[in-house]
Write a protein that holds these residues in place. Structure first.
Motif, PDB file in Angstrom:
ATOM      1  N   SER A 113       0.915  -1.272   0.012  1.00 41.21           N
ATOM      2  CA  SER A 113       0.038   0.053  -0.171  1.00 41.21           C
ATOM      3  C   SER A 113       0.753   1.183  -0.020  1.00 41.21           C
ATOM      4  N   PRO A 114       0.365   2.444  -0.331  1.00 42.39           N
ATOM      5  CA  PRO A 114       1.126   3.674  -0.492  1.00 42.39           C
ATOM      6  C   PRO A 114       2.040   3.704   1.158  1.00 42.39           C
ATOM      7  N   THR A 115       1.305   3.525   2.071  1.00 41.94           N
ATOM      8  CA  THR A 115       2.071   3.731   3.289  1.00 41.94           C
ATOM      9  C   THR A 115       3.302   2.951   3.572  1.00 41.94           C
ATOM     10  N   LEU A 116       3.207   1.841   3.112  1.00 39.79           N
ATOM     11  CA  LEU A 116       4.297   0.825   3.009  1.00 39.79           C
ATOM     12  C   LEU A 116       5.644   1.453   2.814  1.00 39.79           C
ATOM     13  N   PHE A 117       5.648   2.265   1.844  1.00 39.37           N
ATOM     14  CA  PHE A 117       6.842   3.311   1.337  1.00 39.37           C
ATOM     15  C   PHE A 117       7.007   4.571   1.808  1.00 39.37           C
ATOM     16  N   THR A 118       6.002   4.995   2.623  1.00 39.22           N
ATOM     17  CA  THR A 118       5.970   6.199   3.250  1.00 39.22           C
ATOM     18  C   THR A 118       6.195   6.113   4.735  1.00 39.22           C
ATOM     19  N   ALA A 119       5.752   5.299   5.670  1.00 40.36           N
ATOM     20  CA  ALA A 119       5.748   5.337   6.876  1.00 40.36           C
ATOM     21  C   ALA A 119       6.817   4.708   7.464  1.00 40.36           C
ATOM     22  N   PRO A 120       7.402   5.025   8.703  1.00 37.40           N
ATOM     23  CA  PRO A 120       8.207   4.007   9.295  1.00 37.40           C
ATOM     24  C   PRO A 120       7.726   2.894   9.956  1.00 37.40           C
ATOM     25  N   THR A 121       8.353   1.930  10.389  1.00 39.86           N
ATOM     26  CA  THR A 121       7.886   0.632  11.031  1.00 39.86           C
ATOM     27  C   THR A 121       7.247   1.138  12.242  1.00 39.86           C
ATOM     28  N   PRO A 122       6.301   0.419  12.782  1.00 41.91           N
ATOM     29  CA  PRO A 122       5.305   0.813  13.809  1.00 41.91           C
ATOM     30  C   PRO A 122       5.957   0.101  14.939  1.00 41.91           C
ATOM     31  N   GLY A 123       5.931   0.887  16.109  1.00 41.96           N
ATOM     32  CA  GLY A 123       6.492   0.305  17.571  1.00 41.96           C
ATOM     33  C   GLY A 123       5.689  -1.201  17.815  1.00 41.96           C
ATOM     34  N   PRO A 124       5.979  -1.620  18.966  1.00 39.56           N
ATOM     35  CA  PRO A 124       5.100  -2.817  19.358  1.00 39.56           C
ATOM     36  C   PRO A 124       3.669  -2.298  19.909  1.00 39.56           C
ATOM     37  N   GLY A 125       2.662  -3.128  19.122  1.00 39.55           N
ATOM     38  CA  GLY A 125       1.347  -3.077  19.723  1.00 39.55           C
ATOM     39  C   GLY A 125       0.823  -1.844  18.817  1.00 39.55           C
ATOM     40  N   SER A 126       1.321  -0.963  18.247  1.00 40.72           N
ATOM     41  CA  SER A 126       0.683   0.117  17.354  1.00 40.72           C
ATOM     42  C   SER A 126       0.288  -0.196  16.358  1.00 40.72           C
ATOM     43  N   GLU A 127      -0.615   0.095  15.602  1.00 40.78           N
ATOM     44  CA  GLU A 127      -1.325  -0.305  14.376  1.00 40.78           C
ATOM     45  C   GLU A 127      -0.653   0.496  13.234  1.00 40.78           C
ATOM     46  N   GLY A 128      -0.973  -0.219  11.983  1.00 36.13           N
ATOM     47  CA  GLY A 128      -0.585   0.328  10.635  1.00 36.13           C
ATOM     48  C   GLY A 128       1.046   0.413  10.631  1.00 36.13           C
ATOM     49  N   GLY A 129       1.550   1.338   9.879  1.00 30.04           N
ATOM     50  CA  GLY A 129       2.896   1.459   9.872  1.00 30.04           C
ATOM     51  C   GLY A 129       3.430   1.031   8.381  1.00 30.04           C
ATOM     52  N   GLY A 130       4.594   1.341   7.910  1.00 28.30           N
ATOM     53  CA  GLY A 130       5.302   1.176   6.839  1.00 28.30           C
ATOM     54  C   GLY A 130       6.703   0.231   6.892  1.00 28.30           C
ATOM     55  N   ILE A 131       7.341   0.150   5.801  1.00 30.75           N
ATOM     56  CA  ILE A 131       8.688   0.026   6.098  1.00 30.75           C
ATOM     57  C   ILE A 131       9.722   0.764   5.432  1.00 30.75           C
ATOM     58  N   ALA A 132       9.217   2.031   5.254  1.00 31.36           N
ATOM     59  CA  ALA A 132      10.010   3.171   4.646  1.00 31.36           C
ATOM     60  C   ALA A 132      11.495   3.237   5.109  1.00 31.36           C
ATOM     61  N   ASN A 133      11.499   3.298   6.495  1.00 34.52           N
ATOM     62  CA  ASN A 133      12.796   3.345   7.300  1.00 34.52           C
ATOM     63  C   ASN A 133      13.722   2.397   6.926  1.00 34.52           C
ATOM     64  N   ALA A 134      13.114   1.022   6.773  1.00 29.29           N
ATOM     65  CA  ALA A 134      14.002  -0.018   6.581  1.00 29.29           C
ATOM     66  C   ALA A 134      14.487   0.010   5.260  1.00 29.29           C
ATOM     67  N   ILE A 135      13.571   0.376   4.367  1.00 33.80           N
ATOM     68  CA  ILE A 135      14.237   0.364   2.760  1.00 33.80           C
ATOM     69  C   ILE A 135      15.255   1.125   2.824  1.00 33.80           C
ATOM     70  N   LEU A 136      14.987   2.619   3.292  1.00 27.64           N
ATOM     71  CA  LEU A 136      15.980   3.446   2.952  1.00 27.64           C
ATOM     72  C   LEU A 136      17.447   3.061   3.658  1.00 27.64           C
ATOM     73  N   GLY A 137      17.124   2.614   4.915  1.00 28.08           N
ATOM     74  CA  GLY A 137      18.291   1.873   5.681  1.00 28.08           C
ATOM     75  C   GLY A 137      19.100   1.130   4.971  1.00 28.08           C
ATOM     76  N   SER A 138      18.441   0.134   4.254  1.00 21.33           N
ATOM     77  CA  SER A 138      19.140  -0.851   3.497  1.00 21.33           C
ATOM     78  C   SER A 138      19.544  -0.300   2.477  1.00 21.33           C
TER      79      SER A 138
END
Lengths: 297, 324
Positions: free
Chosen positions: A61-86
């Motif tokens: 989804s678009p948020t996958l590429f825009t939002a950072p990974t969510p903390g434990p127990g929080s909803e939604g989130g993406g993997i943008a920070n992990a993609i950029l870090g990699s």
């Protein structure tokens, strides 16, 4: 069997009835067993890709590429920070590994050739090529993480560079050796010093092959997890611009999220797994294509 | 006359100046090339030195007992590596037992049986198995393979062999969860297949066609050609390829960590969970300090020594095989 593969030139000739049944059974068993073995390989690859697509595609989804990974127990989130870090760590690693690998490969193919020193380095490079990547993680931990007192993207990039270098050394040497020595002699006869001959004749002649080596190295390190566990670790937010502290990255994120109890974390892990596998398979296919056109030239 | 000799002398000077053309830039380039090559040597030495340095306190504390002890007690600071060492060797040997026949079968299929049009795509599919990241194999093993393995292999086999001597211990699953030493061995087997199969295929391809054709000509079956002509010709390289696969299997981390169960228990059954050196390091290293960290380094040191020797044998046997 023969009717099924009319194009095979080396298949056994049509069996005559005089063949003893024991021989025929052994033959049929071999054909059956090796066909099954090949099918197993194909089915496993198919099954892995099927699993990734089925589980991972819902996470796109678009948020996958825009939002950072969510903390434990929080909803939604993406993997943008992990993609950029990699991306950052992989590119840094390739930036270090490319000059070192190409120069070392040049030494093995041009300066060292068949000398004893070159033999030893070639041999050790082959060992490094297959060395367990977790040991490289331990090495960089001792070398960088401990003295600096913190996990960092720099340590992660160095670990990845150590894995990428032997791949580039090996392909560079192999490709330079394919350049005919008459070309080098022609260059030398014009009065060009060795460095000019290497830079404007041999490297140019083998450029496609060297690029292939770099792409192969990229494909190799993009999915490496073990060496990042103790160097870059992971982090559930954006990383510091100076790359100190844990730097999020896809492989370790996938490892931690896939085994977590949260449904949205698992979903993100699957999406990341699909993304990384497709990228790596595409890189390998491109590399193979480049190397083939180079060899047939 | 004098002018001519002068000119000759001048040309000679220029010629001698041209013997070492390039000057500084050339020697810098040469030095960079030598330096990069020695860096490879330095890194390998650095890996060994740093791990040995980290491992030293553990070896000093436990001595030879580190290798023979099964205790891994973080509370009491007692560490022994036997379970992880046995787990590493057992999973790697199982990987070879399963992976080698598979690889040989694939290589034979590709070189002897495969119709011409299918050769390239099938080869490529098998080689792509080598590009799949190990963590993906781990996820596939845990989420796809393990449940199927538990249901269709572990449970029926356990029921069948229960109570039998030897087999009853070897193939009995106390908790048929799908994970364990054998599952790790199977996943590792799949991971080494592309390496062993592609080297073996290349070796079989190098055998002159005349040999094969003459064998067929005197009436040999495919099996006899493979058994008596091809395998003897390529055996040394095939053993080298197998050792290369063994080296990979010994050091593989992520895939194994997912499916081996991570238990510090020495069990007689291949269905029981265990751990390998690599999986133990991956699981505990980030939370470890003091003697535990040293002990993990010591395990790493043992892994380094084992894989180093296996890879040396492999490289001596295969010499110049293809880039992985």
């Amino acid at each position: 069997m023969d009717a099924a593969n009319p194009l095979a030139t080396t298949a056994a000739p049509a069996r005559v009835s005089r063949v003893r049944s024991g021989r025929r059974i052994a033959d049929r068993a071999l054909i059956l067993a090796s066909t099954i073995a090949t099918l197993v390989g194909i089915v496993v690859l198919g099954s892995i890709l099927f699993m990734l697509v089925v589980e991972g595609i819902q996470g796109f989804s678009p948020t996958l590429f825009t939002a950072p990974t969510p903390g434990p127990g929080s909803e939604g989130g993406g993997i943008a920070n992990a993609i950029l870090g990699s991306l950052v760590m992989t590119l840094l690693a390739i930036l270090v590994a490319t000059p070192v690998g190409v120069m070392a490969g040049t030494f093995l193919a041009e300066y060292g050739r068949n000398s004893k020193v070159a033999d030893v380095i070639r041999f050790l490079n082959d060992i490094l090529l297959s060395a367990p990547s977790i040991l490289i993680g331990l090495f960089v931990y001792t070398l960088m993480v401990r003295p600096m007192g913190s996990y960092s993207g720099w340590a992660g990039a160095v670990a990845l560079a150590i894995i990428a270098t032997p791949v580039i050394v090996r392909t560079t040497e192999d490709m330079l050796r394919l350049v005919p020595s008459t070309l080098r002699e022609a260059g030398a006869a014009l009065g060009a010093p060795p460095s000019i001959v290497i830079k404007s004749i041999t490297w140019r002649g083998a450029s496609a092959g060297i690029v292939t080596g770099i792409i192969l190295a990229l494909a190799r390190i993009a999915g490496e997890t073990a060496p990042l566990l103790f160097t870059a670790l992971n982090n559930n937010s954006w990383f510091a611009p100076n790359l100190m502290g844990g730097v999020p990255n896809l492989p370790v994120m996938i490892y931690q999220f896939a085994l977590s109890p949260y449904a949205n974390w698992q979903q993100l892990a699957w999406a990341g797994a699909l993304l990384i596998t497709v990228t790596i398979l595409a890189l390998s296919i491109v590399a193979r294509f480049v190397i083939k056109t180079e060899r047939s030239r | 006359m004098a002018a001519l000799t002068d000119q000759i002398a001048l040309t000679r000077d220029r010629a001698s100046a041209r013997k070492t053309p390039g000057g500084l830039g050339d020697s810098l380039f040469r030095a960079a090339s030598y330096g990069a090559a020695f860096l490879v040597l330095l890194v390998l030495a650095g890996i060994l030195a740093s791990i040995a340095y980290g491992a030293w306190p553990a070896f000093q504390q436990f001595g030879f007992g580190f290798i023979t002890s099964t205790v891994w007690n973080i509370g009491q600071e007692q560490y022994g590596g036997l379970v992880a060492i046995v787990g590493t060797l057992a999973s790697a040997v199982l990987a070879l037992l399963i992976g080698v026949p598979l690889s040989l079968g694939i290589a034979i299929y590709l070189t002897q049986l495969c119709p011409g049009w299918a050769r390239k795509p099938v080869s490529m599919t098998i080689e792509l198995l080598a590009s799949v990241p190990s963590i993906i194999y781990g996820m596939w093993g845990l989420f796809v393979f393990a449940p199927l393995f538990a249901r269709f292999v572990q449970v029926p086999v356990s029921n069948l062999v229960e109570g039998m001597p030897i087999v009853g211990t070897l193939f009995y699953a106390r908790v048929p969860s799908g994970v364990g030493i054998l599952t790790a061995g199977i996943i590792l087997a799949i991971m080494i297949v592309p390496f062993v199969a592609s080297i073996t295929r290349d070796m079989l391809d190098q055998i002159p066609t005349v040999l094969r054709e003459s064998a067929y000509g005197i009436g040999c079956t495919t099996w006899e050609v493979v058994r008596h002509v091809l395998v003897p010709q390529a055996s040394v390289s095939i053993i080298g390829a197998i050792m290369l696969g063994l080296g990979r299997a010994l050091g593989e981390t992520m895939a194994v960590t997912f499916v081996i169960g991570n238990a510090n228990r020495l069990s007689g059954s291949v269905f029981d969970p265990g751990s390998t050196i690599a999986s133990r390091i991956a699981n505990e290293f980030n939370e470890a300090d003091g003697l535990q960290l040293n002990s993990l380094m010591a395990l790493g040191c043992i892994l380094f020594v084992i894989t180093f020797f296996v890879l040396i044998i492999a490289r001596l046997l295969t010499r110049r095989a293809k880039v992985a």
